[in-house]
Enzyme design. Sequence first.
Site, short mmCIF file in Angstrom:
data_model
loop_
_atom_site.label_atom_id
_atom_site.label_comp_id
_atom_site.label_asym_id
_atom_site.label_seq_id
_atom_site.Cartn_x
_atom_site.Cartn_y
_atom_site.Cartn_z
N GLY A 12 0.73 -1.20 0.23
CA GLY A 12 0.37 -0.09 -0.05
C GLY A 12 1.26 1.22 -0.11
N CYS A 130 -3.34 10.83 10.78
CA CYS A 130 -2.52 12.00 10.37
C CYS A 130 -2.85 13.34 10.52
CB CYS A 130 -2.68 11.91 8.10
SG CYS A 130 -4.41 11.42 7.36
N HIS A 243 -1.38 16.97 3.73
CA HIS A 243 -2.63 18.03 4.46
C HIS A 243 -2.65 19.16 4.98
CE1 HIS A 243 -4.36 13.93 3.87
NE2 HIS A 243 -5.08 13.73 5.14
#
EC number: 1.2.1.11
Length: 340
Positions: A12, A130, A243
Amino acid sequence: MGYRIAIVGATGNVGREMLNILHERTFPVDEIVALASRRSLGTEVSFGDTTLKTKDLETFDFTGWDMALFAVGSEATKTYAPKAAKAGCVVIDNSSLYRYDADVPLIVPEVNAQAIHGYAKKNIIANPNCSTAQMVVALKPLHDRARIKRVVVSTYQSVSGAGKDGIDELWDQTKSIYNPTDSKPPTKFTKQIAFNVIPHIDVFLDDGSTKEEWKMVAETKKILDPAIKVTATCVRVPVFVGHSESINIEFEDFLDEHEARDILRESPGIMVIDKREDGGYVTPIECVGDYATFISRIRQDSTIDNGLNLWCVSDNLRKGAALNAVQIAEVLGRECLKKG
């Protein structure tokens, strides 16, 4: 002497980043294994110049392995993390499964590294959400100076936070905008993400907040200080990686913006880019691949007595996930296992 390390979910996005960062930071590895589900068995991943073929997580024996960095969902973690921990392998888990367990430390090394000694209760350490990770890195040095009372945060979260499916959906929908015959309705997100923003991440709770927003509240309290009041609005934006957060902070004591800027410049894991001119701030595209949490737009909030505003940007696949997990492994090795 180095460590025997297992990467669980190595195919991943986050698992691959874990492998990259372990190599980049010259983590003392004696042996490393890439683990994945059977459908990914034999898939090749890179660890520096070495190519690893994934092995079957279901049949893997963790006995004799020092650490396992988990980058799989909560369901798989629920099955395999206890097996690894019981075999004596310390689990560093990136899912949300153990974050709110009182017997599992939730660690951001720049903020609460000392809490890592609690790992022995279950042989498991949790990695935070996160969006929380980058925020608490920014809050910690300011909290130490002036004590934070309240935080109001709005996030602008990239699609990579939703995994490969999120990245693919943004890419496919963006292309389809220019090809109307090839419509791509939303499947991963609740509405079109291309050229749009969606004020909805994770499920809705009874009070009207989403679980992503609740995570930021609960995790900030556990990592930093249970007395801090936090309110969050989490938004998915059409950015592939990185982000961003607009953070409003109310302190118990007055903190001048110039002193705050100086404090942040000297704090671990932070890079201040804050010029009051065109382009004198950091945007998500500029943080990709970097270790730092970037802070810009530091300014006084004149609407309250002791307030500051700031802009916070970080690579969510790194500090928000893989990098933080590797940093935890570094602290664990240095403070607890002491083999390297």
